[in-house]
Design a protein around this motif. Structure first.
Motif, PDB file in Angstrom:
ATOM      1  N   ARG A 148       0.831  -1.204   0.000  1.00  0.00           N
ATOM      2  CA  ARG A 148       0.000   0.000   0.000  1.00  0.00           C
ATOM      3  C   ARG A 148       0.869   1.259   0.000  1.00  0.00           C
ATOM      4  N   ALA A 149       1.898   1.256   0.851  1.00  0.00           N
ATOM      5  CA  ALA A 149       2.778   2.432   0.921  1.00  0.00           C
ATOM      6  C   ALA A 149       3.473   2.665  -0.417  1.00  0.00           C
ATOM      7  N   ARG A 151       2.392   1.833  -3.405  1.00  0.00           N
ATOM      8  CA  ARG A 151       1.413   2.352  -4.372  1.00  0.00           C
ATOM      9  C   ARG A 151       1.203   3.845  -4.154  1.00  0.00           C
ATOM     10  N   ARG A 152       1.011   4.219  -2.893  1.00  0.00           N
ATOM     11  CA  ARG A 152       0.738   5.627  -2.582  1.00  0.00           C
ATOM     12  C   ARG A 152       1.916   6.514  -2.941  1.00  0.00           C
ATOM     13  N   TRP A 153       3.132   5.964  -2.767  1.00  0.00           N
ATOM     14  CA  TRP A 153       4.325   6.757  -2.937  1.00  0.00           C
ATOM     15  C   TRP A 153       4.707   6.954  -4.397  1.00  0.00           C
ATOM     16  N   SER A 154       4.199   6.061  -5.291  1.00  0.00           N
ATOM     17  CA  SER A 154       4.537   6.163  -6.716  1.00  0.00           C
ATOM     18  C   SER A 154       4.321   7.571  -7.263  1.00  0.00           C
TER      19      SER A 154
END
Lengths: 482, 482
Positions: A148-149, A151-154
């Protein structure tokens, strides 16, 4: 074939594309090692091509590369010449063999100090210190939060992030220590570090003026902390630890930094008494000193209510509270923190920027989510009875079969037990042979600056279950009884 | 109600479980602040219970907690007494208000040095330096490799891992630099660091003896590298850079460490000539000095064949080659490395252990797989024409519309272009206003220790596309033309 160069040229017979490259390489080597001398004119490309039986263009290409690299100087209407001063041999002549490169190394990093690294040759299940159990860790949760982290950070978070740590992790850590240790702080007071070791290093760099600042460490105590202060140029004073923790009355007046492990002394395991805590804070106030409170494994408690952290009872901004997730989660995460008083925070952040800028934001985001969603608290609750059982098994063996030789110091918290060796006559044998039966066991002397300190052994129980504890310690007892 | 304590006690009317806790807290506060003095006998629990109208057991529980914490001392057959020396007031009396905590900070971290942190208030698309493009990054590949590394690591890799980096990443980095920069090394020569900044910090700590070692840095040069050496106690000498790179002939004889950016000078962008490279190596050999070669963005090349790295042509173990993945991949990854000569490697590893032990092994495994499976080489190949186009667009604007005011220094590599300000009369306006039109643009003075250095601007193109480049620079030209 008439020689065109003063050196032999051997070209490959196949792979025409390689001809120019091979010629270029051989000429360059000859220039660098001085066989083709600086100032020497190179033969015309036409002549070289004819002599070597290759296309003229191949020679031109090789020459062009040498010119582009600066090994050869072109001249309008005249032959190109070998550049001056590029031969390594010229340098060799003025090189003094007496000058040693090793002499450049700062003596701090040459001294045969006892510098402690990770034990790498131990079996998976051992009495090693400082590594917790991974079998019950919620790896699936960690992977899910990581995905999840990531994905969010992309979308953002590609560039540099705050030196002191990302806000969501600082807030989560503040809530965690407020809840678990009653440490009074907000996210603003927290600086995220790469493990507790970086916190010690930053504090040493900021609080020590080399060859001036006197720093007290516990005797026995945690060597990597001591190393960080030695490296920063501190004048170290080792102060004895007894059954109530650091002997505060023995602190010299001119000590300015005092490093302690009040919850669970490393390595003896004793808890600092309230009297000592109060006296230590009073000392710091009256002498203008500061305290570094290393609370490395206080999450795991087996006794009653813990004493308040020094940070909790300090009202004068003199305590730096250092924590780590190496014991409550896992060491390879490399996450620790300092709760720092406001007056020192900017300096710590400047020092951190100079060291390595910041921790990567993705692993910070994963840890923040792990804390915020309650997984850390759940994991600590789950592991506490596991460790309690192991601690009890060790104490049982130490008091039982091994009681003739060892006297355990029952700890109220943490992941290891220390035991005094009752009879000094057994010390040599135990210190040099116990690890054969109980792999990972350490001599307390490894934590000590005083060669006359009473002999003792330290047993970790992060990575060994009760069956192995019983088996190994029974073997040790049998070996002793022989 | 007859008072039993010399202090008022106010108990909650609801929530019976809270009564003991509330009583305990009020008594403890009174003890700590001195209102209940050390040595004073506490009233019997029966009497307190009656006076406050609560169960006797509640009082006993509160007393027991105070005893467990050490605030109260029990006496066999007599009343418990308040412990001596735990009151904060006692400490206050001997505290000298004159002693300042801030005086403990090492002056290095108090000095108003120009210490550079990440720019945080810039728009996403700007001329900021040092941050690459994230839009074309294969985030999906990265996530897939991360998931795989996390799965593999669940079984092991929980504890401490090697200080110098995991073997698979060291090998992958060695192959990468051997291929892309002809740096001659194997995995054994590589030490993985948390970004290039940690490499500078480790080298500074190991190679500098405080107040003794003289260190040359480029003028202008990269401030965070300089900061690391200043912090280590180096005597800094700033040596001028011209169109051929560092002016080697200006190095003082007693310099022992020389820091250079030969591929793409930071920030002017010039490449060091072969003559200078050879002279620099000869200087290092003859004076027993070492060279730190910072090759921060040499992967992106726009000209012909690059000159060999200093590390490649050195045959005497005097070059420390420092690389980073902050430009070729992304800064928040925090991964860099040093290719270090054998004689200094052990000291660097000891220093790293003291700093923060090691980098987390999961992100190392992800990066190793990314390199080994060819994704890094592919990403560099993909990005080079993207950056080439941006570089061309900036040079086009600088030579065209802005040519009256600025003279670009076309770089052969990297992610930024420097441009001299032709007329010193325009310098003030440009340095203070250019960023309004071209956000992220920096004055070369920010990299300079010499206030008389020729004025110049630096434009990064890591995070700005050609449409924005043209638009922003046209606006700057219009503003100048007014």
């Amino acid at each position: 074939m008439e020689p065109v160069f003063s050196i032999p040229i051997v070209l490959p017979t196949r792979g025409k594309g390689m001809l120019a490259e091979s010629l270029h390489k051989q000429l360059r080597t000859a220039i660098v090692d001085g066989r083709l001398a600086g100032g020497m004119a190179l033969p015309a490309s036409r002549r070289v091509a004819k002599a070597l039986g290759i296309a003229r263009n191949t020679v031109v290409n090789a020459y062009d590369l040498l010119i582009a690299e600066g090994y050869v100087i072109p001249h309008q209407g005249a032959k190109a010449t070998v550049a001056e001063g590029v031969a390594r041999r010229a340098a060799k002549r003025i090189f003094s063999e007496l000058a040693s490169r090793e002499s450049l190394i700062n003596p701090t990093w040459k001294m045969p100090l006892p510098r402690h690294g990770p034990e790498t040759d131990l079996p998976a299940r051992s009495f090693r210190l400082g590594v917790p159990e991974h079998q019950y860790f919620p790896h699936d949760v960690w992977r899910r939060l990581s995905a999840r982290a990531l994905r969010r950070w992309s979308g953002h978070g590609f560039g540099y992030s705050p030196t002191e740590g990302i806000a969501e992790l600082r807030d989560a850590v503040a809530q965690h220590v407020a809840f678990s240790r009653a440490v009074a702080c907000s996210g603003d007071d927290v600086i995220i570090t790469s493990g507790a070791q970086q916190a010690f290093d930053l504090l040493a760099r900021v609080l020590v003026t080399p060859d001036k600042t006197r720093v007290a460490v516990e005797q026995p105590g945690y060597p990597p902390l001591r190393d960080a202060f030695v490296a920063a140029g501190a004048r170290i004073v080792a102060v004895e630890v007894d059954a109530e923790g650091l002997c505060v009355e023995r602190l010299p007046d001119d000590v300015r930094v005092i490093c302690v492990t009040p919850s669970h002394q490393a390595p003896t395991g004793v808890a600092m008494s309230l009297q000592r805590r109060t006296a230590l804070l009073a000392f710091a106030r009256s002498r203008n000193a500061v305290i570094i409170e290393d609370d490395y494994d206080g999450e795991f408690r087996f006794g009653g209510r813990p004493l308040d952290a020094l940070q909790t009872i300090d009202q004068d901004g003199r305590v730096f509270y250092v924590g780590t997730f190496s014991k409550s989660l896992f060491p390879s995460l490399r996450k620790g923190f300092v709760v720092a008083p406001a007056w020192a925070r900017k300096s710590l952040i400047l020092a951190r920027r100079c060291c390595d800028s910041h921790c990567d934001p993705v692993s910070q985001a994963v840890l923040a989510a792990f804390i915020r969603e309650g997984h850390l608290a759940r994991h600590v609750r789950r592991m506490t009875p596991v460790y309690a059982e192991r601690r009890a098994a060790i104490l049982d063996c130490l008091d039982g079969k091994l009681g003739t030789w060892l006297a355990a110091i029952p700890p109220q918290a943490g992941l290891h037990v220390a035991a005094h060796i009752r009879n000094p006559e057994h010390a040599n044998w135990l210190i040099s042979h116990a690890h054969r039966y109980a792999p990972g066991v350490q001599s307390l002397a490894e934590y000590s600056l005083d060669p006359k300190a009473p002999p003792a052994l330290v047993f970790g129980y992060g990575t060994i279950d009760i069956i192995d504890i019983r088996k190994r310690l029974a073997q040790l007892a049998r070996a002793m009884g022989r």
